[in-house]
Write a protein that holds these residues in place. Sequence first.
Motif, PDB file in Angstrom:
ATOM      1  N   ARG A  83      61.237 149.363  77.328  1.00  0.00           N
ATOM      2  CA  ARG A  83      60.863 147.778  77.238  1.00  0.00           C
ATOM      3  C   ARG A  83      61.714 147.012  78.193  1.00  0.00           C
ATOM      4  N   VAL A  84      62.838 147.532  78.463  1.00  0.00           N
ATOM      5  CA  VAL A  84      63.752 146.755  79.393  1.00  0.00           C
ATOM      6  C   VAL A  84      63.055 146.617  80.873  1.00  0.00           C
ATOM      7  N   LEU A  85      62.233 147.212  81.102  1.00  0.00           N
ATOM      8  CA  LEU A  85      61.514 147.484  82.459  1.00  0.00           C
ATOM      9  C   LEU A  85      60.530 146.216  82.344  1.00  0.00           C
ATOM     10  N   ALA A  86      60.173 145.663  81.292  1.00  0.00           N
ATOM     11  CA  ALA A  86      59.374 144.546  81.247  1.00  0.00           C
ATOM     12  C   ALA A  86      60.027 143.258  81.809  1.00  0.00           C
ATOM     13  N   TYR A  87      61.423 143.364  81.758  1.00  0.00           N
ATOM     14  CA  TYR A  87      62.284 142.251  82.248  1.00  0.00           C
ATOM     15  C   TYR A  87      62.504 141.872  83.674  1.00  0.00           C
ATOM     16  N   ASN A  88      62.539 140.717  83.984  1.00  0.00           N
ATOM     17  CA  ASN A  88      62.792 140.456  85.574  1.00  0.00           C
ATOM     18  C   ASN A  88      63.997 139.927  85.844  1.00  0.00           C
ATOM     19  N   LEU A  89      64.703 139.707  86.969  1.00  0.00           N
ATOM     20  CA  LEU A  89      65.635 139.080  87.366  1.00  0.00           C
ATOM     21  C   LEU A  89      65.399 137.413  87.815  1.00  0.00           C
ATOM     22  N   HIS A  90      65.918 136.748  87.109  1.00  0.00           N
ATOM     23  CA  HIS A  90      65.642 135.202  87.447  1.00  0.00           C
ATOM     24  C   HIS A  90      66.937 134.705  88.037  1.00  0.00           C
ATOM     25  N   LYS A  91      66.754 134.688  89.436  1.00  0.00           N
ATOM     26  CA  LYS A  91      68.020 134.400  90.152  1.00  0.00           C
ATOM     27  C   LYS A  91      68.388 132.761  90.018  1.00  0.00           C
ATOM     28  N   GLU A  92      67.317 132.037  89.724  1.00  0.00           N
ATOM     29  CA  GLU A  92      67.804 130.798  89.537  1.00  0.00           C
ATOM     30  C   GLU A  92      68.556 130.359  88.545  1.00  0.00           C
ATOM     31  N   ARG A  93      68.756 131.320  87.670  1.00  0.00           N
ATOM     32  CA  ARG A  93      69.948 131.312  86.539  1.00  0.00           C
ATOM     33  C   ARG A  93      71.091 132.120  86.617  1.00  0.00           C
ATOM     34  N   SER A  94      72.103 131.697  86.151  1.00  0.00           N
ATOM     35  CA  SER A  94      73.486 132.509  86.422  1.00  0.00           C
ATOM     36  C   SER A  94      74.065 133.025  85.346  1.00  0.00           C
ATOM     37  N   ASP A  95      73.656 132.624  83.827  1.00  0.00           N
ATOM     38  CA  ASP A  95      74.118 133.331  82.977  1.00  0.00           C
ATOM     39  C   ASP A  95      73.122 134.564  82.406  1.00  0.00           C
ATOM     40  N   SER A  96      73.155 134.809  81.174  1.00  0.00           N
ATOM     41  CA  SER A  96      72.607 136.026  80.601  1.00  0.00           C
ATOM     42  C   SER A  96      71.222 135.954  80.518  1.00  0.00           C
ATOM     43  N   THR A  97      70.569 134.630  80.694  1.00  0.00           N
ATOM     44  CA  THR A  97      69.163 134.287  80.619  1.00  0.00           C
ATOM     45  C   THR A  97      68.457 134.720  82.068  1.00  0.00           C
ATOM     46  N   ARG A  98      69.348 135.202  82.906  1.00  0.00           N
ATOM     47  CA  ARG A  98      68.907 135.640  84.317  1.00  0.00           C
ATOM     48  C   ARG A  98      67.993 137.053  84.143  1.00  0.00           C
ATOM     49  N   PHE A  99      68.181 137.894  82.905  1.00  0.00           N
ATOM     50  CA  PHE A  99      67.410 138.693  82.505  1.00  0.00           C
ATOM     51  C   PHE A  99      66.420 138.381  81.512  1.00  0.00           C
ATOM     52  N   ALA A 100      64.987 138.001  81.915  1.00  0.00           N
ATOM     53  CA  ALA A 100      64.201 137.758  81.011  1.00  0.00           C
ATOM     54  C   ALA A 100      62.901 138.222  81.471  1.00  0.00           C
ATOM     55  N   LYS A 101      61.755 138.241  80.240  1.00  0.00           N
ATOM     56  CA  LYS A 101      60.378 138.664  80.661  1.00  0.00           C
ATOM     57  C   LYS A 101      59.777 137.638  81.364  1.00  0.00           C
ATOM     58  N   GLY A 102      58.821 138.241  82.326  1.00  0.00           N
ATOM     59  CA  GLY A 102      57.723 137.059  82.899  1.00  0.00           C
ATOM     60  C   GLY A 102      58.423 137.122  84.571  1.00  0.00           C
ATOM     61  N   MET A 103      57.769 136.586  84.916  1.00  0.00           N
ATOM     62  CA  MET A 103      57.892 136.305  86.685  1.00  0.00           C
ATOM     63  C   MET A 103      58.817 135.238  86.820  1.00  0.00           C
ATOM     64  N   SER A 104      59.762 135.421  87.685  1.00  0.00           N
ATOM     65  CA  SER A 104      60.711 134.422  87.920  1.00  0.00           C
ATOM     66  C   SER A 104      59.861 133.232  88.785  1.00  0.00           C
ATOM     67  N   GLN A 105      60.697 131.861  88.633  1.00  0.00           N
ATOM     68  CA  GLN A 105      60.145 130.864  89.341  1.00  0.00           C
ATOM     69  C   GLN A 105      59.879 130.843  90.842  1.00  0.00           C
ATOM     70  N   THR A 106      60.840 131.816  91.224  1.00  0.00           N
ATOM     71  CA  THR A 106      60.865 131.873  92.671  1.00  0.00           C
ATOM     72  C   THR A 106      59.689 132.773  93.309  1.00  0.00           C
ATOM     73  N   PHE A 107      59.402 133.808  92.611  1.00  0.00           N
ATOM     74  CA  PHE A 107      58.321 134.662  92.764  1.00  0.00           C
ATOM     75  C   PHE A 107      57.081 134.028  92.562  1.00  0.00           C
ATOM     76  N   GLN A 108      56.817 133.176  91.419  1.00  0.00           N
ATOM     77  CA  GLN A 108      56.006 132.400  91.012  1.00  0.00           C
ATOM     78  C   GLN A 108      55.610 131.620  92.240  1.00  0.00           C
ATOM     79  N   THR A 109      56.287 130.910  92.890  1.00  0.00           N
ATOM     80  CA  THR A 109      56.100 130.192  94.140  1.00  0.00           C
ATOM     81  C   THR A 109      55.659 130.839  95.333  1.00  0.00           C
ATOM     82  N   LEU A 110      56.379 131.958  95.607  1.00  0.00           N
ATOM     83  CA  LEU A 110      56.043 132.924  96.582  1.00  0.00           C
ATOM     84  C   LEU A 110      54.344 133.377  96.618  1.00  0.00           C
ATOM     85  N   HIS A 111      54.339 133.992  95.090  1.00  0.00           N
ATOM     86  CA  HIS A 111      52.793 134.395  95.158  1.00  0.00           C
ATOM     87  C   HIS A 111      51.855 133.207  95.215  1.00  0.00           C
ATOM     88  N   GLY A 112      51.923 132.376  94.852  1.00  0.00           N
ATOM     89  CA  GLY A 112      51.267 131.074  94.898  1.00  0.00           C
ATOM     90  C   GLY A 112      50.909 130.638  96.530  1.00  0.00           C
TER      91      GLY A 112
END
Length: 227
Positions: free
Chosen positions: A100-129
């Motif tokens: 289930r850990v593989l469902a996480y992504n790296l959210h580099k816009e955050r620096s604390d432990s919440t950088r590991f979270a499910k869902g696409m990061s804001q960065t890649f959301q924008t890039l896909h857009g």
Amino acid sequence: MRVHLEIVILMLLVILLDQQSCQVLATGSAEEEQGVRYANRCEACKILAAELEDRLSETGKSHDVIEIGYSVDDVRPKKRTEYRRSELRLLESLENVCERVLAYNLHKERSDSTRFAKGMSQTFQTLHGLVDKGVKVDLGIPYELWDKPPVEVTQMKTQCENMLEEYEDTISDWYFQLQENKSLQQHLCEDNVLKIEAERQCLQEKLPALASKKTKNQKSKGDKEEL
């Protein structure tokens, strides 16, 4: 003018990626040189506890009664027990929990432990857009690899598996004796894995479970105002 603005945004996002595209292919000491920051024990334990408790909440919905034990003559009645209190439920919940850990992504816009979270990061959301709008985006890796788990996440899966093996008895004790009194995070992470208080800082950082939904609502509201 709009296209130029998107290109500027793209350039800023590529900088924020901080060579994330290279992480998919990087190994060994080269990873450290590229700024890869693996999950520490606090982050790994926090996510293991969250995923296992989440899995237990799924399996705990069953009200089935199961029969355990056997006898040679098959005459003596087998012991009946509630599935939600059984060892079987624990074993089934532990099975593949680290996948289930593989469902996480790296959210580099955050620096604390919440950088590991499910869902696409804001960065890649924008890039896909931008790609959807026809803007050419070159990150140095094939497009189909954009959504693959980054090396930090695959490494955290290994950390999860190692921690699960090392603290199997601790988890079992919590399941059978302590889960009514305290959370798995408290028992596993605070009381056993992280002996030093300074190591427990990430446990106070909340995973932004509703962040994507909130962002979507805010965006929808903004679109209406723009119209």
